[in-house]
Design a protein around this motif. Structure first.
Motif: not given
Length: 311
Positions: A154-159, A163-164, A210-211, A292-296
């Motif tokens: 969820l957090d990755t999707f929202v970010l 951003d996009k 997504a939530a 993915f690693n940057i988002m994480k």
């Protein structure tokens, strides 16, 4: 004021005459307001595994229980009340439906639920504490791996959504006004309607999907529509506004907006639209700016910053 001190009208959920707790626990109680194209929580819930399980096993939900504790009085499915308001083995009842929510998913650009209050110097429950409480609800039925994976996703999707699409769309929308490419009258130009639909309808559907485990609302009713709105509606309208401004003598304003638009469309997330090579699929091995690693790492740093400091 509710009995626990939170603001609200009891009869919004506990209808007159019966004033039934069981009725307020059913998802239909929330669907009087939370439905439709801009906040379809009702439809999202019904599509989700939770909603399907509730419909199939409603007779096992023990809705008339005086305490109604998930994992104890029932375990077939959660309803809206389960996650946002009702008791668990570890949490008391709350009538503050935002008490366990970490994100504001209604805004154009999503932000942590405590962000504005903290900027105003107010002492409020942090988003990380709210997230812990929501995870506690989830763990009444699910293991840690499932719970942690869902919220990381969820957090990755929202970010990524921020951003996009919404951060660049908002920059462009503001730049149009600041540089004289749209006027101050609200909703008298198509680009204003498209920006509104982008975040208020399609963007909300994607984020809420997504939530709440609703893949169709994330993709076809959400991101697919967001992408179409951004690339096929807004970008051509902005290009047209640039051409009109230049033709009318507003060369400086046209140049500034065009420069911003090109910077966005030449960036990693959008360069495919102009025929350039898109980024790799996002895998843990990616090293791209939005991998993915940057988002994480970003989420980890944010959580650490929000966590209570220990001496």
């Amino acid at each position: 004021i509710n009995p626990d001190g939170s603001k609200g009208a009891c009869t919004a959920c506990h209808f007159r005459h019966e004033f039934s707790a069981a009725q307020a626990r059913e998802p239909e109680a929330c669907s009087r307001c939370h439905l439709g194209p801009d906040h379809p929580q009702k439809e999202i819930y019904e599509e989700s595994a939770h909603g399907i399980a509730y419909k199939a096993h409603k007779e096992k939900m023990n809705l008339d229980s005086s305490k109604w504790i998930v994992g104890e009085d029932y375990n077939s499915a959660p309803t809206c009340a389960t996650c946002h308001m009702s008791r668990t083995k570890d949490l008391p009842v709350t009538h503050d439906v935002g008490d366990r929510i970490a994100w504001n998913l209604r805004a154009p650009v999503s932000f942590r639920i405590d962000e504005k209050a903290k900027k105003q110097g107010k002492q409020v429950k942090s988003w990380i504490e709210r997230r812990k409480d929501m995870k506690s609800v989830c763990r009444s039925c699910h293991g840690n791996n499932i719970v942690d994976a869902h919220f990381e996703q969820l957090d990755t999707f929202v970010l990524t959504f921020n951003d996009k699409f919404l951060v660049p769309a908002k920059k462009l929308f503001v730049a149009l006004l600041e540089n004289g490419l749209r006027d101050k009258t609200k909703f008298n130009e198509k680009v204003e309607w498209d920006y509104f639909y982008l975040w208020h309808h399609e963007g909300r559907r994607a984020r809420h999907g997504a939530a709440m485990f609703a893949p169709d609302y994330v993709h076809w009713e959400g991101v697919f529509e967001v992408a179409h709105r951004f690339y096929i509606e807004m970008v051509p309208e902005i290009e047209e506004a640039i051409a009109e401004a230049r033709a009318s003598g507003n060369t400086e304003g046209a140049d500034k907006v065009e420069k911003l638009l090109n910077e966005i469309l030449d960036s990693e997330m959008h360069r495919w639209f102009k025929g350039a090579k898109p980024p790799k699929a996002w895998r843990p091995s990616d090293s791209d700016n939005h991998g993915f690693n940057i988002m994480k790492a970003r989420m980890k740093a944010e959580a650490e910053a929000a966590a209570p400091k220990t001496k």
